[in-house]
Design a protein around this motif. Structure first.
Motif, PDB file in Angstrom:
ATOM      1  N   SER A 151       0.824  -1.201   0.000  1.00 51.61           N
ATOM      2  CA  SER A 151       0.000   0.000   0.000  1.00 51.61           C
ATOM      3  C   SER A 151       0.862   1.256   0.000  1.00 51.61           C
ATOM      4  CB  SER A 151      -0.879  -0.053   1.256  1.00 51.61           C
ATOM      5  OG  SER A 151      -1.634   1.098   1.379  1.00 51.61           O
ATOM      6  N   VAL A 152       0.552   2.190  -0.919  1.00 48.75           N
ATOM      7  CA  VAL A 152       1.246   3.478  -0.984  1.00 48.75           C
ATOM      8  C   VAL A 152       0.213   4.578  -1.196  1.00 48.75           C
ATOM      9  CG1 VAL A 152       3.417   2.500  -1.833  1.00 48.75           C
ATOM     10  CG2 VAL A 152       1.705   3.286  -3.475  1.00 48.75           C
ATOM     11  N   SER A 153       0.640   5.828  -0.988  1.00 49.65           N
ATOM     12  CA  SER A 153      -0.314   6.935  -1.035  1.00 49.65           C
ATOM     13  C   SER A 153      -0.285   7.754  -2.318  1.00 49.65           C
ATOM     14  CB  SER A 153      -0.081   7.868   0.156  1.00 49.65           C
ATOM     15  OG  SER A 153       1.197   8.453   0.064  1.00 49.65           O
ATOM     16  N   SER A 154       0.647   7.462  -3.252  1.00 52.95           N
ATOM     17  CA  SER A 154       0.707   8.281  -4.466  1.00 52.95           C
ATOM     18  C   SER A 154       1.284   7.495  -5.636  1.00 52.95           C
ATOM     19  CB  SER A 154       1.576   9.519  -4.221  1.00 52.95           C
ATOM     20  OG  SER A 154       2.937   9.136  -4.084  1.00 52.95           O
ATOM     21  N   LEU A 155       1.056   8.020  -6.836  1.00 54.72           N
ATOM     22  CA  LEU A 155       1.629   7.409  -8.040  1.00 54.72           C
ATOM     23  C   LEU A 155       3.152   7.419  -7.952  1.00 54.72           C
ATOM     24  CD1 LEU A 155      -0.648   9.032 -10.776  1.00 54.72           C
ATOM     25  CD2 LEU A 155      -0.781   6.723  -9.861  1.00 54.72           C
ATOM     26  N   HIS A 156       3.701   8.519  -7.447  1.00 52.20           N
ATOM     27  CA  HIS A 156       5.154   8.637  -7.301  1.00 52.20           C
ATOM     28  C   HIS A 156       5.704   7.531  -6.396  1.00 52.20           C
ATOM     29  CE1 HIS A 156       9.076  10.537  -7.179  1.00 52.20           C
ATOM     30  NE2 HIS A 156       9.038  10.468  -5.863  1.00 52.20           N
ATOM     31  N   GLN A 157       5.061   7.305  -5.250  1.00 50.44           N
ATOM     32  CA  GLN A 157       5.500   6.236  -4.350  1.00 50.44           C
ATOM     33  C   GLN A 157       5.346   4.864  -5.004  1.00 50.44           C
ATOM     34  OE1 GLN A 157       3.253   6.686  -0.726  1.00 50.44           O
ATOM     35  NE2 GLN A 157       4.901   7.840   0.256  1.00 50.44           N
ATOM     36  N   GLY A 158       4.289   4.693  -5.788  1.00 50.24           N
ATOM     37  CA  GLY A 158       4.087   3.442  -6.509  1.00 50.24           C
ATOM     38  C   GLY A 158       5.238   3.155  -7.456  1.00 50.24           C
ATOM     39  N   LEU A 159       5.667   4.170  -8.200  1.00 51.27           N
ATOM     40  CA  LEU A 159       6.808   4.000  -9.105  1.00 51.27           C
ATOM     41  C   LEU A 159       8.093   3.710  -8.339  1.00 51.27           C
ATOM     42  CD1 LEU A 159       6.390   6.661 -11.936  1.00 51.27           C
ATOM     43  CD2 LEU A 159       6.454   4.176 -12.157  1.00 51.27           C
ATOM     44  N   GLU A 160       8.283   4.382  -7.206  1.00 47.08           N
ATOM     45  CA  GLU A 160       9.471   4.133  -6.390  1.00 47.08           C
ATOM     46  C   GLU A 160       9.515   2.679  -5.920  1.00 47.08           C
ATOM     47  OE1 GLU A 160       9.546   6.888  -3.129  1.00 47.08           O
ATOM     48  OE2 GLU A 160      10.385   8.502  -4.352  1.00 47.08           O
ATOM     49  N   VAL A 161       8.391   2.181  -5.445  1.00 46.00           N
ATOM     50  CA  VAL A 161       8.307   0.801  -4.966  1.00 46.00           C
ATOM     51  C   VAL A 161       8.624  -0.171  -6.094  1.00 46.00           C
ATOM     52  CG1 VAL A 161       6.645  -0.962  -4.230  1.00 46.00           C
ATOM     53  CG2 VAL A 161       6.763   1.211  -3.023  1.00 46.00           C
ATOM     54  N   LEU A 162       8.043   0.058  -7.271  1.00 44.15           N
ATOM     55  CA  LEU A 162       8.291  -0.828  -8.405  1.00 44.15           C
ATOM     56  C   LEU A 162       9.747  -0.769  -8.855  1.00 44.15           C
ATOM     57  CD1 LEU A 162       5.038  -0.283 -10.442  1.00 44.15           C
ATOM     58  CD2 LEU A 162       5.725  -2.352  -9.237  1.00 44.15           C
ATOM     59  N   THR A 163      10.347   0.404  -8.806  1.00 47.93           N
ATOM     60  CA  THR A 163      11.749   0.556  -9.185  1.00 47.93           C
ATOM     61  C   THR A 163      12.652  -0.205  -8.218  1.00 47.93           C
ATOM     62  OG1 THR A 163      11.273   2.722 -10.137  1.00 47.93           O
ATOM     63  CG2 THR A 163      13.573   2.240  -9.658  1.00 47.93           C
ATOM     64  N   ILE A 164      12.366  -0.103  -6.932  1.00 49.93           N
ATOM     65  CA  ILE A 164      13.154  -0.821  -5.923  1.00 49.93           C
ATOM     66  C   ILE A 164      12.977  -2.320  -6.092  1.00 49.93           C
ATOM     67  CG2 ILE A 164      13.337  -1.304  -3.444  1.00 49.93           C
ATOM     68  CD1 ILE A 164      12.642   1.731  -3.037  1.00 49.93           C
ATOM     69  N   LYS A 165      11.737  -2.766  -6.278  1.00 54.81           N
ATOM     70  CA  LYS A 165      11.483  -4.201  -6.469  1.00 54.81           C
ATOM     71  C   LYS A 165      12.229  -4.723  -7.694  1.00 54.81           C
ATOM     72  CE  LYS A 165       7.213  -5.326  -4.177  1.00 54.81           C
ATOM     73  NZ  LYS A 165       7.907  -6.300  -3.377  1.00 54.81           N
ATOM     74  N   GLU A 166      12.216  -3.945  -8.787  1.00 57.15           N
ATOM     75  CA  GLU A 166      12.899  -4.349 -10.016  1.00 57.15           C
ATOM     76  C   GLU A 166      14.407  -4.455  -9.762  1.00 57.15           C
ATOM     77  OE1 GLU A 166      12.771  -4.989 -14.348  1.00 57.15           O
ATOM     78  OE2 GLU A 166      11.240  -5.003 -12.801  1.00 57.15           O
ATOM     79  N   ALA A 167      14.962  -3.473  -9.055  1.00 60.17           N
ATOM     80  CA  ALA A 167      16.401  -3.469  -8.772  1.00 60.17           C
ATOM     81  C   ALA A 167      16.793  -4.654  -7.896  1.00 60.17           C
ATOM     82  CB  ALA A 167      16.799  -2.154  -8.108  1.00 60.17           C
TER      83      ALA A 167
END
Length: 133
Positions: free
Chosen positions: A33-49
């Protein structure tokens, strides 16, 4: 088989908490769970890395507070880390979208707020064509 993972993006903390409980306890899915599109992208970027699994779906609130909300959402949806993840909108403005508009935006479906918490997992599973276990 691992449980499905849903990335939940909603700016309202109370609604996000309700959604998380519904999806986790009633749907049987893992929820990030995240509160913004920006946080969503950050989470996906970290998961990908870190080579962690991508979400199986994204449940996205559409607040329509900004004049270009749809433009911002479209940029988010077409991001390379997201464009292959099915997206469901959850919004008070669900009736604003036709099935054709959702398809053009590459969105699986829209669920109206207010929603029935006990029916929400079933609605999401139906839109995503996930069989209930």
């Amino acid at each position: 088989m691992p449980r499905k993972l849903i990335l939940l993006i909603d700016h309202e903390i109370s609604i996000r908490a309700i959604l998380q409980v519904c999806l986790n306890r009633l749907g049987g899915w893992d929820v990030l769970s995240v509160s913004s599109l920006h946080q969503g992208l950050e989470v996906l970027t970290i998961k990908e890395a870190l080579l962690l699994r991508k979400p199986d779906a994204i449940v996205l609130d559409v607040p329509m507070l900004e004049t270009d909300s749809l433009g911002i959402i479209q940029k988010f949806i077409t991001h390379p880390l997201i464009n292959d993840i099915p997206i469901i909108l959850i919004t008070a403005k669900a009736s604003w979208f036709s099935r054709q508009q959702l398809q053009e935006m590459n969105i699986v479906g829209a669920i109206a707020k207010p929603f029935n918490p006990t029916q929400l997992p079933e609605q999401i599973a139906e839109l995503l064509k996930w069989k209930s276990d």
